[in-house]
Motif scaffolding. Structure first.
Motif, mmCIF file in Angstrom:
data_model
loop_
_atom_site.group_PDB
_atom_site.id
_atom_site.type_symbol
_atom_site.label_atom_id
_atom_site.label_comp_id
_atom_site.label_asym_id
_atom_site.label_seq_id
_atom_site.Cartn_x
_atom_site.Cartn_y
_atom_site.Cartn_z
ATOM 1 N N LEU A 189 2.459 -2.707 25.621
ATOM 2 C CA LEU A 189 3.564 -2.942 26.557
ATOM 3 C C LEU A 189 3.881 -1.707 27.392
ATOM 4 C CD1 LEU A 189 5.894 -5.050 24.267
ATOM 5 C CD2 LEU A 189 4.639 -5.843 26.281
ATOM 6 N N GLU A 190 3.532 -0.538 26.872
ATOM 7 C CA GLU A 190 3.734 0.705 27.630
ATOM 8 C C GLU A 190 2.593 0.963 28.606
ATOM 9 O OE1 GLU A 190 4.230 3.637 24.604
ATOM 10 O OE2 GLU A 190 6.331 3.114 24.260
ATOM 11 N N GLY A 191 1.549 0.128 28.577
ATOM 12 C CA GLY A 191 0.458 0.253 29.532
ATOM 13 C C GLY A 191 -0.853 0.746 28.964
ATOM 14 N N ASN A 192 -0.966 0.903 27.657
ATOM 15 C CA ASN A 192 -2.205 1.365 27.039
ATOM 16 C C ASN A 192 -3.207 0.203 27.010
ATOM 17 O OD1 ASN A 192 -4.243 2.078 25.180
ATOM 18 N ND2 ASN A 192 -2.869 3.493 24.140
ATOM 19 N N THR A 193 -4.249 0.308 27.839
ATOM 20 C CA THR A 193 -5.205 -0.791 27.943
ATOM 21 C C THR A 193 -6.074 -0.937 26.699
ATOM 22 O OG1 THR A 193 -6.782 0.645 29.095
ATOM 23 C CG2 THR A 193 -5.304 -0.699 30.455
ATOM 24 N N LYS A 194 -6.342 0.153 26.001
ATOM 25 C CA LYS A 194 -7.131 0.063 24.763
ATOM 26 C C LYS A 194 -6.371 -0.737 23.708
ATOM 27 C CE LYS A 194 -10.870 2.392 25.634
ATOM 28 N NZ LYS A 194 -12.174 1.763 25.618
ATOM 29 N N ALA A 195 -5.053 -0.540 23.638
ATOM 30 C CA ALA A 195 -4.241 -1.306 22.695
ATOM 31 C C ALA A 195 -4.247 -2.786 23.081
ATOM 32 C CB ALA A 195 -2.813 -0.773 22.660
ATOM 33 N N ALA A 196 -4.179 -3.053 24.382
ATOM 34 C CA ALA A 196 -4.216 -4.443 24.848
ATOM 35 C C ALA A 196 -5.564 -5.085 24.516
ATOM 36 C CB ALA A 196 -3.949 -4.505 26.347
ATOM 37 N N GLU A 197 -6.651 -4.338 24.674
ATOM 38 C CA GLU A 197 -7.980 -4.852 24.327
ATOM 39 C C GLU A 197 -8.080 -5.115 22.827
ATOM 40 O OE1 GLU A 197 -11.072 -2.270 25.706
ATOM 41 O OE2 GLU A 197 -10.452 -2.474 27.799
ATOM 42 N N PHE A 198 -7.521 -4.211 22.027
ATOM 43 C CA PHE A 198 -7.532 -4.386 20.574
ATOM 44 C C PHE A 198 -6.824 -5.687 20.194
ATOM 45 C CE2 PHE A 198 -5.288 -3.934 16.522
ATOM 46 C CZ PHE A 198 -6.343 -3.683 15.671
ATOM 47 N N ILE A 199 -5.665 -5.917 20.787
ATOM 48 C CA ILE A 199 -4.905 -7.140 20.496
ATOM 49 C C ILE A 199 -5.698 -8.362 20.930
ATOM 50 C CG2 ILE A 199 -2.831 -8.444 21.109
ATOM 51 C CD1 ILE A 199 -1.406 -5.684 21.308
ATOM 52 N N ARG A 200 -6.242 -8.325 22.144
ATOM 53 C CA ARG A 200 -7.014 -9.451 22.665
ATOM 54 C C ARG A 200 -8.213 -9.761 21.767
ATOM 55 N NH1 ARG A 200 -10.600 -7.888 27.367
ATOM 56 N NH2 ARG A 200 -11.748 -7.177 25.558
ATOM 57 N N ASP A 201 -8.958 -8.728 21.401
ATOM 58 C CA ASP A 201 -10.163 -8.927 20.608
ATOM 59 C C ASP A 201 -9.841 -9.396 19.196
ATOM 60 O OD1 ASP A 201 -11.383 -8.023 22.865
ATOM 61 O OD2 ASP A 201 -11.993 -6.085 22.033
ATOM 62 N N LEU A 209 1.206 -1.642 11.958
ATOM 63 C CA LEU A 209 0.164 -1.367 12.945
ATOM 64 C C LEU A 209 0.243 -2.365 14.087
ATOM 65 C CD1 LEU A 209 -2.354 0.205 13.831
ATOM 66 C CD2 LEU A 209 -3.707 -1.407 12.488
ATOM 67 N N SER A 210 0.493 -3.626 13.768
ATOM 68 C CA SER A 210 0.592 -4.657 14.802
ATOM 69 C C SER A 210 1.737 -4.357 15.766
ATOM 70 C CB SER A 210 0.814 -6.026 14.160
ATOM 71 O OG SER A 210 -0.274 -6.374 13.361
ATOM 72 N N VAL A 211 2.875 -3.989 15.213
ATOM 73 C CA VAL A 211 4.026 -3.666 16.062
ATOM 74 C C VAL A 211 3.711 -2.459 16.938
ATOM 75 C CG1 VAL A 211 6.410 -2.846 16.047
ATOM 76 C CG2 VAL A 211 5.726 -4.689 14.530
ATOM 77 N N ARG A 268 -4.968 -10.488 12.290
ATOM 78 C CA ARG A 268 -4.882 -11.480 13.362
ATOM 79 C C ARG A 268 -3.551 -12.220 13.307
ATOM 80 N NH1 ARG A 268 -8.828 -14.493 11.870
ATOM 81 N NH2 ARG A 268 -10.368 -13.067 12.665
ATOM 82 N N ALA A 269 -3.151 -12.645 12.107
ATOM 83 C CA ALA A 269 -1.896 -13.380 11.944
ATOM 84 C C ALA A 269 -0.700 -12.504 12.312
ATOM 85 C CB ALA A 269 -1.761 -13.874 10.512
ATOM 86 N N SER A 270 -0.735 -11.255 11.917
ATOM 87 C CA SER A 270 0.360 -10.342 12.210
ATOM 88 C C SER A 270 0.479 -10.097 13.709
ATOM 89 C CB SER A 270 0.146 -9.018 11.471
ATOM 90 O OG SER A 270 1.184 -8.126 11.734
ATOM 91 N N LEU A 271 -0.658 -9.870 14.377
ATOM 92 C CA LEU A 271 -0.627 -9.655 15.822
ATOM 93 C C LEU A 271 -0.097 -10.881 16.548
ATOM 94 C CD1 LEU A 271 -3.955 -7.713 16.355
ATOM 95 C CD2 LEU A 271 -1.672 -6.873 16.868
ATOM 96 N N LEU A 272 -0.525 -12.063 16.108
ATOM 97 C CA LEU A 272 -0.042 -13.287 16.743
ATOM 98 C C LEU A 272 1.450 -13.482 16.505
ATOM 99 C CD1 LEU A 272 -3.040 -15.659 15.975
ATOM 100 C CD2 LEU A 272 -2.347 -14.786 18.210
#
Length: 130
Positions: free
Chosen positions: A85-97, A76-78, A39-43
């Protein structure tokens, strides 16, 4: 190992139960730390607002930014940010969750139970036959 080989915790000796509980507590703590670090790394990487072509630059300057070597969690976070950013919605959901922004799966409605009131006047029966 079959079901017959399993012994419930309440049928074990106190020492065995304590050892098993201790191992579970240690594993739980390790799991919580891994989730906290992710979580900290993603943020942290989310604050950079990088373009996909600058991800390698971020990785190269990571030690200067955070003061520590790059971990697998950071890599992994990067990568997840890059995919999002390339449009992968699953990656965006992973980050959000993972960052704690997941919307509730279920809607909970709290209401008070209905009350029955005795102050309603009782209807009078008609006395037609008397």
């Amino acid at each position: 190992m079959s079901k017959e080989d399993l012994i419930p915790i309440n049928k074990r000796t106190k020492r065995e139960a304590k050892e098993i509980s201790q191992k579970g507590g240690i594993a739980s703590g390790k799991s919580r730390r891994v989730k906290r670090d992710m979580r900290a790394s993603l943020l942290m990487f989310g604050e950079f607002n990088p373009k996909p072509e600058t991800v390698s630059e971020i990785l190269a300057t990571h030690k200067q930014i955070s003061g520590k070597d790059l971990t697998l969690t950071d890599a992994l976070s990067v990568k997840m940010w890059n995919l999002a950013l390339e449009g992968n919605t699953k990656a965006a959901e992973f980050i959000r969750d993972t960052t704690g922004q997941k919307p509730a799966d279920k809607l909970t409605v709290e209401t008070e139970p209905p009350t029955i009131s005795d102050d309603v006047p009782k209807s009078k029966k008609s006395n037609k036959g008397k």
